[in-house]
Design a protein around this motif. Structure first.
Motif, short mmCIF file in Angstrom:
data_model
loop_
_atom_site.label_atom_id
_atom_site.label_comp_id
_atom_site.label_asym_id
_atom_site.label_seq_id
_atom_site.Cartn_x
_atom_site.Cartn_y
_atom_site.Cartn_z
N TYR A 1 0.75 -1.26 0.01
CA TYR A 1 0.05 0.17 -0.14
C TYR A 1 0.90 1.14 -0.14
O TYR A 1 0.52 2.45 0.39
N LEU A 2 1.96 1.17 -0.45
CA LEU A 2 2.93 2.23 -0.86
C LEU A 2 2.85 2.49 -2.17
O LEU A 2 3.54 2.08 -2.91
N PHE A 3 1.79 3.25 -2.53
CA PHE A 3 1.54 3.38 -4.08
C PHE A 3 2.46 4.27 -4.79
O PHE A 3 2.87 5.39 -4.22
N THR A 4 3.06 3.93 -5.83
CA THR A 4 4.07 4.47 -6.45
C THR A 4 3.69 5.17 -7.91
O THR A 4 4.23 6.07 -8.34
N ARG A 5 2.56 4.72 -8.23
CA ARG A 5 1.68 5.10 -9.76
C ARG A 5 0.36 5.27 -9.31
O ARG A 5 -0.23 4.30 -9.08
N ILE A 6 -0.12 6.62 -9.49
CA ILE A 6 -1.65 6.75 -9.15
C ILE A 6 -2.12 7.48 -10.39
O ILE A 6 -1.69 8.13 -11.05
N LEU A 7 -3.25 6.87 -10.79
CA LEU A 7 -4.03 7.46 -11.79
C LEU A 7 -5.31 8.27 -11.36
O LEU A 7 -5.98 7.80 -10.53
N VAL B 1 -7.71 7.26 -8.45
CA VAL B 1 -8.54 7.89 -7.32
C VAL B 1 -9.46 8.79 -8.61
O VAL B 1 -9.23 9.31 -9.11
N LEU B 2 -10.80 8.70 -8.09
CA LEU B 2 -11.87 9.18 -9.04
C LEU B 2 -12.92 9.89 -8.04
O LEU B 2 -13.36 9.25 -6.99
N PRO C 1 -7.84 -3.10 -12.16
CA PRO C 1 -6.88 -4.28 -11.58
C PRO C 1 -6.09 -3.84 -10.66
O PRO C 1 -5.03 -4.33 -9.99
N CYS C 2 -6.45 -2.90 -9.84
CA CYS C 2 -5.77 -2.20 -8.63
C CYS C 2 -6.78 -1.54 -7.82
O CYS C 2 -7.92 -1.54 -8.10
N ALA C 3 -6.18 -1.09 -6.71
CA ALA C 3 -7.12 -0.15 -5.66
C ALA C 3 -7.77 0.92 -6.39
O ALA C 3 -7.01 1.65 -7.24
#
Length: 157
Positions: free
Chosen positions: A3-9, A115-116, A141-143
């Motif tokens: 849960y250490l996100f390195t790529r956020i959309l 994140v939306l 495919p992700c959180a």
């Protein structure tokens, strides 16, 4: 799963509903020192057909014109709302069904968190209009983190 996100959309439709998600994505990007990707999808259902037959023409601007305008708008949007980030976001404009393009982009770019914003529409509006956010939540495919406006009022159905 880390849960250490390195790529956020951050998918955006530029609406007021999207702004709380922008603020959240900006803070998560800073907190995790992550890459931020901003995506806008030009919905391919925007074109309506005027007639049926061999000389059928769509009513509305050509897709290429829509993509150019959307790219310019996304650039302005990111400058205005995300210009204070250490690293500028990666931007992309796609043409298609929004939920499918969001999921495809997330897979292709190994996104770890989407994140939306969400409209929080009622049951009838949801049935009639569908929900891009709900489809992304179910198929991503992700959180996925959904962000609602702070002035949203819950109404029991």
């Amino acid at each position: 799963m880390s849960y250490l996100f390195t790529r956020i959309l951050l998918p955006t439709d530029f609406s007021e509903v999207a702004l709380p998600a922008v603020a959240c994505a900006r803070e998560l990007t800073r907190t995790f020192d992550a890459e931020l990707h901003c995506l806008h999808v030009v919905d391919n259902s925007y074109q309506y057909w005027g007639a049926v037959g061999p000389e059928t023409l769509p009513i509305g601007p050509p897709p290429d014109d829509m993509l150019i305008a959307a790219t310019e708008r996304l650039t302005r949007f990111c400058t205005e709302h995300l210009g204070d980030l250490k690293n500028p976001p990666t931007t992309h404009v796609a043409f298609g069904r929004p939920f499918a393009e969001i999921i495809s982009y997330a897979k292709e770019n190994r996104i770890e968190l989407i994140v939306l914003g969400t409209h929080g529409r009622g049951a009838i509006a949801h049935v009639l209009l569908g929900s891009t956010t709900e489809k992304v939540v179910r198929k991503a495919p992700c959180a996925v983190l959904t962000v609602r406006s702070s002035n949203h009022q819950f109404v029991m159905p």
